[in-house]
Design an enzyme around this catalytic site. Structure first.
Site, PDB file in Angstrom:
ATOM      1  N   LEU A  32      -6.388 -25.963  -1.331  1.00  0.00           N
ATOM      2  CA  LEU A  32      -6.960 -27.465  -0.977  1.00  0.00           C
ATOM      3  C   LEU A  32      -7.864 -28.045  -2.289  1.00  0.00           C
ATOM      4  O   LEU A  32      -8.048 -29.031  -2.373  1.00  0.00           O
ATOM      5  CB  LEU A  32      -7.722 -27.529   0.364  1.00  0.00           C
ATOM      6  CG  LEU A  32      -6.542 -27.347   1.346  1.00  0.00           C
ATOM      7  CD1 LEU A  32      -7.461 -27.425   2.604  1.00  0.00           C
ATOM      8  CD2 LEU A  32      -5.638 -28.675   1.431  1.00  0.00           C
TER       9      LEU A  32
ATOM     10  N   SER B 114       4.864   2.856   7.522  1.00  0.00           N
ATOM     11  CA  SER B 114       4.510   1.813   6.904  1.00  0.00           C
ATOM     12  C   SER B 114       5.685   1.310   6.160  1.00  0.00           C
ATOM     13  O   SER B 114       6.391   1.864   5.283  1.00  0.00           O
ATOM     14  CB  SER B 114       3.509   1.798   5.809  1.00  0.00           C
ATOM     15  OG  SER B 114       2.346   1.757   6.594  1.00  0.00           O
TER      16      SER B 114
ATOM     17  N   THR C  96       3.061  -2.660   9.409  1.00  0.00           N
ATOM     18  CA  THR C  96       2.235  -2.524   8.156  1.00  0.00           C
ATOM     19  C   THR C  96       0.901  -1.563   8.530  1.00  0.00           C
ATOM     20  O   THR C  96       0.675  -1.248   7.677  1.00  0.00           O
ATOM     21  CB  THR C  96       1.948  -3.829   7.691  1.00  0.00           C
ATOM     22  OG1 THR C  96       1.325  -3.573   6.468  1.00  0.00           O
ATOM     23  CG2 THR C  96       1.037  -4.548   8.723  1.00  0.00           C
TER      24      THR C  96
ATOM     25  N   HIS D 143       0.741  -1.269  -0.090  1.00  0.00           N
ATOM     26  CA  HIS D 143      -0.219  -0.082  -0.047  1.00  0.00           C
ATOM     27  C   HIS D 143       0.802   1.329   0.000  1.00  0.00           C
ATOM     28  O   HIS D 143       0.423   2.378  -0.285  1.00  0.00           O
ATOM     29  CB  HIS D 143      -0.935   0.026   1.223  1.00  0.00           C
ATOM     30  CG  HIS D 143      -0.661   0.301   2.511  1.00  0.00           C
ATOM     31  ND1 HIS D 143      -0.109  -0.796   3.432  1.00  0.00           N
ATOM     32  CD2 HIS D 143       0.026   1.397   2.978  1.00  0.00           C
ATOM     33  CE1 HIS D 143       0.375  -0.114   4.378  1.00  0.00           C
ATOM     34  NE2 HIS D 143       0.243   0.930   4.383  1.00  0.00           N
TER      35      HIS D 143
ATOM     36  N   ASP E 184       0.298  -7.578   1.512  1.00  0.00           N
ATOM     37  CA  ASP E 184       0.903  -6.169   1.601  1.00  0.00           C
ATOM     38  C   ASP E 184       2.325  -6.220   1.674  1.00  0.00           C
ATOM     39  O   ASP E 184       2.936  -5.377   2.313  1.00  0.00           O
ATOM     40  CB  ASP E 184       0.252  -5.486   3.083  1.00  0.00           C
ATOM     41  CG  ASP E 184       0.298  -4.003   2.792  1.00  0.00           C
ATOM     42  OD1 ASP E 184       0.323  -3.563   1.948  1.00  0.00           O
ATOM     43  OD2 ASP E 184       0.287  -3.342   3.878  1.00  0.00           O
TER      44      ASP E 184
END
Length: 474
Positions: A286, A228, A244, A124, A154
């Site tokens: 899966l 961040s 973050t 971001h 992220d």
């Protein structure tokens, strides 16, 4: 006495600490805009260097090795602004009235490979940027090359070219515990490099609103816009996480309430390896559809507690089918990790590496079974799903969107090759396929399953620009 003084120093470090990372959206906000640097305020008095003849312990020696690795990340995004706002008709009629505006924002990053010039940061921080530059701790500013990013964790990877770079050592096995002391380094509010400290409040957090796959380190630190992508380190100066996000129900401007989050370095390292190798991230699955076990389902299946993810569908040819999973099985743990609901099982899958071995604890007919399998990646080229989709590249809906809307389902069209069969049929980039005449599906694995029958006529219902269309695939 030495242990006592060390404990005093660490306690003081926690009291004055705070990590920096950028909150997303209203509760977990997007990266903050650029903030002018503040003037340095001189200290009124210096702390004593010793008490009762004993030298005060300090984090300074460790930080001298860490801070050269932490950088400031500046981004610029060019946007066209029209006096008619978002009205597409008037914007087309009077394009000459539109003006270009530059949006700027600040974040942080960490040099993790000096030879390659690799810098880790958050997705971001650089999302949508046209230009990214990095300011090193010594004041040099260099252009950054985008390598790749993963919106669902992220994590983003950049490369810079400069001499005398210093990389931070990555913790091989962070093995963090609640109460461990950690230190954060970043660039909050454009003030310049800032060091804060605190403790680990929790590990394995996966219930932060509005973010994708999660396995966060939670800290009690102050979180500020601009941090961040900064470094979270242990007392040995090793990188244990990438800061973050923060959580505050009133937004970041309301002040700190002690809920900060960082991406564990084990996860960031795995994502970085894939980005450095291929520029993108592939995940395994899966191959099952599941539903959260509620009180009604628990009663119907004769379960003691309303917990777990009940299998509602097993896709043909999937790892789950090969392992013998059946509809009605209830998954209650995966690799020893507790699975309380369907979202927890999706989150677990999204955090695993490709071909990772998985041991599921399953409840079936009153018995507890151990099912061993592996996660397998799905192809993303449309031709492997159906020849009529040749030229399209498909993907799952970003997990962050799923978390915002529990009913979100479908398959994203990432790219369409011009002139291809998919393009001629009418598919376009960023279309969201929400239904198909061949059957119901919720994600990429389900979409592949329902296309396996190769029906003579295939009609896709897509969402594009807020409108719904039917596309006949030929």
């Amino acid at each position: 006495m030495r242990a006592k003084t060390t404990l005093l120093a660490l306690t003081a470090a926690a009291a004055f600490g705070g990590f920096a990372a950028t909150a997303l959206r209203d509760v977990v906000q997007q990266p903050a805009g650029a903030v002018p640097p503040a003037a340095t305020v001189p200290l009124a008095a210096a702390l004593p260097t010793a008490v009762d003849g004993q030298a005060l312990p300090s984090l300074a020696p460790m930080l001298r090795t860490v801070t050269p690795s932490v950088v400031s990340v500046q981004t610029k995004q060019r946007v066209r602004v029209s006096p008619f706002g978002n009205d597409p008709f008037f914007r087309r009629m009077f394009p000459e009235l539109s003006q270009e505006r530059i949006n700027e924002s600040l974040g942080s990053g960490v040099i993790v490979d000096a030879r390659q010039g690799y810098v880790l940061t958050n997705h971001h921080v650089i999302e949508g940027a046209d230009d990214v530059s990095v300011t090193l701790a010594d004041g040099r500013t260099v252009a950054a090359e985008f390598i790749g990013s993963d919106v669902d964790t992220d994590v983003a990877l950049m490369r810079i070219q400069a001499d005398n770079l210093t990389a931070i050592p990555l913790a091989q096995d962070a093995n963090l515990q609640v109460g461990d002391f950690v230190v954060a380094v970043g660039n909050p509010f454009g003030f310049g490099q800032t060091v804060t400290s605190g403790i680990v409040s929790a590990v394995g957090r996966s219930n932060v609103p509005g973010i994708g796959f999660q396995n966060f380190i939670q800290t009690d630190a102050s979180i500020n816009p601009g941090n961040s992508g900064g470094a979270l380190v242990n007392l040995r100066g090793e990188l244990v996480g990438i800061n973050t996000a923060s959580f505050n129900t009133r937004g970041s401007m309301a002040g700190n309430i002690g809920l900060g989050f960082a991406i564990p370095i084990s996860l960031a390292r795995d994502i970085m390896t894939q980005l450095a190798t291929t520029g993108s991230v592939r995940r395994g699955t899966l191959g099952v559809d599941t539903q959260t076990v509620d009180a009604r389902i628990a009663q119907g299946l004769g379960l003691d507690a309303a917990r777990g993810a009940v299998v509602t569908r097993v896709h043909t040819g999937s790892p789950a089918a090969a392992a013998g999973l059946r509809p009605g099985d209830v998954v209650v743990s995966a690799n020893g990790q507790r699975i309380d609901n369907s979202e927890a099982l999706r989150n677990f899958q999204g955090l695993q590496t490709l071909d990772a071995p998985v041991v599921l604890e399953v409840l079936r007919d009153g018995r507890t079974l151990k099912v061993e399998t592996r996660l397998r990646a799905l192809p993303r080229d449309g031709a492997s799903f159906d020849p009529r989709l040749t030229g399209a590249t498909l993907a799952d809906i970003p997990e962050a969107i799923r978390r915002q809307n529990a009913r979100a389902a479908g398959v994203l069209v990432e790219r369409v090759e011009p002139g291809s069969r998919a393009h001629q049929a009418g598919l376009r980039e960023n279309d969201l396929i929400v239904a198909a005449s061949s059957g119901d599906f919720r994600d990429l694995a389900g979409f592949r399953d329902v296309l396996g029958s190769r029906q003579a006529e295939l009609v896709l219902r897509i969402s594009r620009g807020g409108r719904i269309y039917n596309v006949i695939m030929r």
